[in-house]
Design a protein around this motif. Sequence first.
Motif, PDB file in Angstrom:
ATOM      1  N   ILE A  54      -5.065  -3.855  -3.833  1.00 34.72           N
ATOM      2  CA  ILE A  54      -4.357  -4.343  -5.021  1.00 34.72           C
ATOM      3  C   ILE A  54      -5.252  -5.247  -5.876  1.00 34.72           C
ATOM      4  CG2 ILE A  54      -2.070  -4.190  -3.952  1.00 34.72           C
ATOM      5  CD1 ILE A  54      -2.239  -7.235  -3.461  1.00 34.72           C
ATOM      6  N   SER A  55      -6.531  -5.249  -5.593  1.00 35.12           N
ATOM      7  CA  SER A  55      -7.447  -6.156  -6.292  1.00 35.12           C
ATOM      8  C   SER A  55      -7.487  -5.895  -7.796  1.00 35.12           C
ATOM      9  CB  SER A  55      -8.859  -6.052  -5.698  1.00 35.12           C
ATOM     10  OG  SER A  55      -9.328  -4.713  -5.727  1.00 35.12           O
ATOM     11  N   ALA A  56      -7.379  -4.640  -8.208  1.00 33.43           N
ATOM     12  CA  ALA A  56      -7.370  -4.330  -9.639  1.00 33.43           C
ATOM     13  C   ALA A  56      -6.011  -4.655 -10.254  1.00 33.43           C
ATOM     14  CB  ALA A  56      -7.719  -2.861  -9.860  1.00 33.43           C
ATOM     15  N   LEU A  57      -4.964  -4.391  -9.497  1.00 33.98           N
ATOM     16  CA  LEU A  57      -3.605  -4.607  -9.998  1.00 33.98           C
ATOM     17  C   LEU A  57      -3.360  -6.066 -10.363  1.00 33.98           C
ATOM     18  CD1 LEU A  57      -0.709  -3.693 -10.562  1.00 33.98           C
ATOM     19  CD2 LEU A  57      -0.248  -3.895  -8.106  1.00 33.98           C
ATOM     20  N   ILE A  58      -3.840  -6.989  -9.541  1.00 33.69           N
ATOM     21  CA  ILE A  58      -3.541  -8.404  -9.774  1.00 33.69           C
ATOM     22  C   ILE A  58      -4.294  -8.990 -10.968  1.00 33.69           C
ATOM     23  CG2 ILE A  58      -2.955  -8.816  -7.354  1.00 33.69           C
ATOM     24  CD1 ILE A  58      -5.693 -10.117  -7.004  1.00 33.69           C
ATOM     25  N   THR A  59      -5.198  -8.207 -11.558  1.00 37.04           N
ATOM     26  CA  THR A  59      -5.932  -8.700 -12.732  1.00 37.04           C
ATOM     27  C   THR A  59      -5.213  -8.361 -14.034  1.00 37.04           C
ATOM     28  OG1 THR A  59      -7.278  -6.688 -12.938  1.00 37.04           O
ATOM     29  CG2 THR A  59      -8.126  -8.450 -11.514  1.00 37.04           C
ATOM     30  N   LYS A  60      -4.155  -7.603 -13.973  1.00 41.39           N
ATOM     31  CA  LYS A  60      -3.436  -7.189 -15.186  1.00 41.39           C
ATOM     32  C   LYS A  60      -2.840  -8.398 -15.900  1.00 41.39           C
ATOM     33  CE  LYS A  60      -0.839  -3.541 -15.149  1.00 41.39           C
ATOM     34  NZ  LYS A  60       0.167  -2.521 -14.808  1.00 41.39           N
ATOM     35  N   GLU A  61      -2.797  -8.341 -17.202  1.00 41.33           N
ATOM     36  CA  GLU A  61      -2.223  -9.428 -17.993  1.00 41.33           C
ATOM     37  C   GLU A  61      -0.706  -9.462 -17.858  1.00 41.33           C
ATOM     38  OE1 GLU A  61      -3.642 -11.944 -19.655  1.00 41.33           O
ATOM     39  OE2 GLU A  61      -5.495 -11.222 -18.739  1.00 41.33           O
ATOM     40  N   GLU A  62      -0.093  -8.287 -17.787  1.00 42.17           N
ATOM     41  CA  GLU A  62       1.357  -8.193 -17.620  1.00 42.17           C
ATOM     42  C   GLU A  62       1.670  -7.182 -16.529  1.00 42.17           C
ATOM     43  OE1 GLU A  62       3.344  -7.302 -21.253  1.00 42.17           O
ATOM     44  OE2 GLU A  62       2.679  -9.136 -22.273  1.00 42.17           O
ATOM     45  N   PHE A  63       2.727  -7.472 -15.780  1.00 37.99           N
ATOM     46  CA  PHE A  63       3.145  -6.578 -14.697  1.00 37.99           C
ATOM     47  C   PHE A  63       4.429  -5.853 -15.078  1.00 37.99           C
ATOM     48  CE2 PHE A  63       1.025 -10.161 -12.388  1.00 37.99           C
ATOM     49  CZ  PHE A  63      -0.096  -9.449 -11.960  1.00 37.99           C
ATOM     50  N   THR A  64       4.509  -4.589 -14.698  1.00 37.96           N
ATOM     51  CA  THR A  64       5.734  -3.819 -14.894  1.00 37.96           C
ATOM     52  C   THR A  64       6.653  -4.042 -13.693  1.00 37.96           C
ATOM     53  OG1 THR A  64       4.866  -1.866 -13.750  1.00 37.96           O
ATOM     54  CG2 THR A  64       4.408  -2.066 -16.130  1.00 37.96           C
ATOM     55  N   GLU A  65       7.861  -3.521 -13.799  1.00 35.13           N
ATOM     56  CA  GLU A  65       8.784  -3.616 -12.662  1.00 35.13           C
ATOM     57  C   GLU A  65       8.206  -2.898 -11.450  1.00 35.13           C
ATOM     58  OE1 GLU A  65      11.516  -5.379 -12.321  1.00 35.13           O
ATOM     59  OE2 GLU A  65      11.253  -6.169 -14.337  1.00 35.13           O
ATOM     60  N   TYR A  68       5.633  -5.199  -9.820  1.00 35.70           N
ATOM     61  CA  TYR A  68       6.253  -6.256  -9.015  1.00 35.70           C
ATOM     62  C   TYR A  68       6.793  -5.693  -7.698  1.00 35.70           C
ATOM     63  CZ  TYR A  68       6.141  -9.786 -12.758  1.00 35.70           C
ATOM     64  OH  TYR A  68       5.749 -10.710 -13.697  1.00 35.70           O
ATOM     65  N   SER A  69       7.382  -4.506  -7.766  1.00 34.12           N
ATOM     66  CA  SER A  69       7.925  -3.875  -6.568  1.00 34.12           C
ATOM     67  C   SER A  69       6.820  -3.565  -5.561  1.00 34.12           C
ATOM     68  CB  SER A  69       8.659  -2.588  -6.948  1.00 34.12           C
ATOM     69  OG  SER A  69       9.168  -1.941  -5.799  1.00 34.12           O
ATOM     70  N   LEU A  70       5.710  -3.025  -6.056  1.00 31.24           N
ATOM     71  CA  LEU A  70       4.578  -2.711  -5.181  1.00 31.24           C
ATOM     72  C   LEU A  70       3.983  -3.985  -4.594  1.00 31.24           C
ATOM     73  CD1 LEU A  70       2.473  -0.821  -3.976  1.00 31.24           C
ATOM     74  CD2 LEU A  70       1.198  -0.962  -6.141  1.00 31.24           C
ATOM     75  N   LEU A  71       3.801  -5.003  -5.419  1.00 30.46           N
ATOM     76  CA  LEU A  71       3.227  -6.261  -4.935  1.00 30.46           C
ATOM     77  C   LEU A  71       4.124  -6.922  -3.893  1.00 30.46           C
ATOM     78  CD1 LEU A  71       1.814  -7.690  -8.287  1.00 30.46           C
ATOM     79  CD2 LEU A  71       0.486  -6.943  -6.292  1.00 30.46           C
ATOM     80  N   THR A  75       2.767  -7.859  -0.273  1.00 28.27           N
ATOM     81  CA  THR A  75       2.486  -9.285  -0.044  1.00 28.27           C
ATOM     82  C   THR A  75       3.678 -10.103   0.446  1.00 28.27           C
ATOM     83  OG1 THR A  75       3.061  -9.919  -2.318  1.00 28.27           O
ATOM     84  CG2 THR A  75       0.775  -9.243  -1.909  1.00 28.27           C
ATOM     85  N   GLY A  76       4.894  -9.617   0.210  1.00 23.47           N
ATOM     86  CA  GLY A  76       6.071 -10.426   0.508  1.00 23.47           C
ATOM     87  C   GLY A  76       6.385 -11.418  -0.598  1.00 23.47           C
ATOM     88  N   LEU A  77       5.623 -11.373  -1.695  1.00 25.80           N
ATOM     89  CA  LEU A  77       5.855 -12.245  -2.842  1.00 25.80           C
ATOM     90  C   LEU A  77       6.766 -11.541  -3.839  1.00 25.80           C
ATOM     91  CD1 LEU A  77       2.192 -13.458  -3.468  1.00 25.80           C
ATOM     92  CD2 LEU A  77       4.071 -14.900  -2.662  1.00 25.80           C
ATOM     93  N   THR A  78       7.829 -12.204  -4.258  1.00 27.21           N
ATOM     94  CA  THR A  78       8.696 -11.662  -5.295  1.00 27.21           C
ATOM     95  C   THR A  78       8.089 -11.925  -6.665  1.00 27.21           C
ATOM     96  OG1 THR A  78       9.950 -13.719  -5.511  1.00 27.21           O
ATOM     97  CG2 THR A  78      10.712 -12.128  -3.858  1.00 27.21           C
ATOM     98  N   ARG A  79       8.815 -11.537  -7.700  1.00 27.51           N
ATOM     99  CA  ARG A  79       8.352 -11.824  -9.063  1.00 27.51           C
ATOM    100  C   ARG A  79       8.092 -13.315  -9.240  1.00 27.51           C
ATOM    101  NH1 ARG A  79       9.492  -9.882 -14.620  1.00 27.51           N
ATOM    102  NH2 ARG A  79      10.548  -8.073 -13.699  1.00 27.51           N
TER     103      ARG A  79
END
Length: 281
Positions: A54-65, A68-71, A75-79
Amino acid sequence: MRQKTVRVRKKRPVLRFFIIFLSSVLAFFLILEAGVFALHYKEPYKPDYQRLDISALITKEEFTEEDYSLLFKQTGLTRLGIDSMVSANRREDILKVQADFFAGHPISKTQFSPLTCCHVLDREIETAPLEEGDIIISLTSHFSFFEMGHAAIVVNAAEGIIMNATGYNNISCFESVSGVINRPDFVILRLKADKETRSKIAKNAAETLLDLNYSVSIGILGQKYVEKPIRTNCSHLVWHAFKTFGYDLDSNGGPVVMPIDIMKSDELELVQTYGIDPKTL
């Protein structure tokens, strides 16, 4: 012819009752002790699916739903948790959270009494930034088969200070958050209210619920809520702190509040889960 005298041995009902009673008590104790060891072998939740990069994903400026679901699954982290990590410039730490989420760290058992035990890790788990008023609940403390759990409230996020009531012969006190984020499972929960309200609740708890004697009978012997309590326990302390401000976190409304009752409260939202199956939350 001389008749033989037959001696009839007198029954001793008191002795028999005493032996039966002691045997029953011993059997009951052994069953409870078996419960202690049974839970020693209970494994905390660990994902049974693939760990993704997920190293590329976490660099995004904005996250889609979908992001957030994938993260959350990774990770166990919510929005709430993800957004707080980003706001604190801790994007790279999301990878540390993921590593912990999938890892299986060695577990030690700390036994407080023959029937009471707590499981701990040899390290602290990476968490999202904490805020005053956050609640941390772990289910790792148990009495025999019964998972009592533990609850604490964050009263100083900057210094990582929580307030809790740890057990018999102890009074409610301030401790380092490391004492709860080093457990094989825990959740971080946040009241659905503004930050100012949550800070007020934490501050009031720190001022009014300190140095209280420990008791498990609150709600059974005596009222569940009194304005100025002299006794408390871990879940009661957290519940009382919020009840004072009109928030009842006891999800089942019973006479006694347990950590799991608070964990299931609709008044709270999840920030992070570790070692507990997200599907059960």
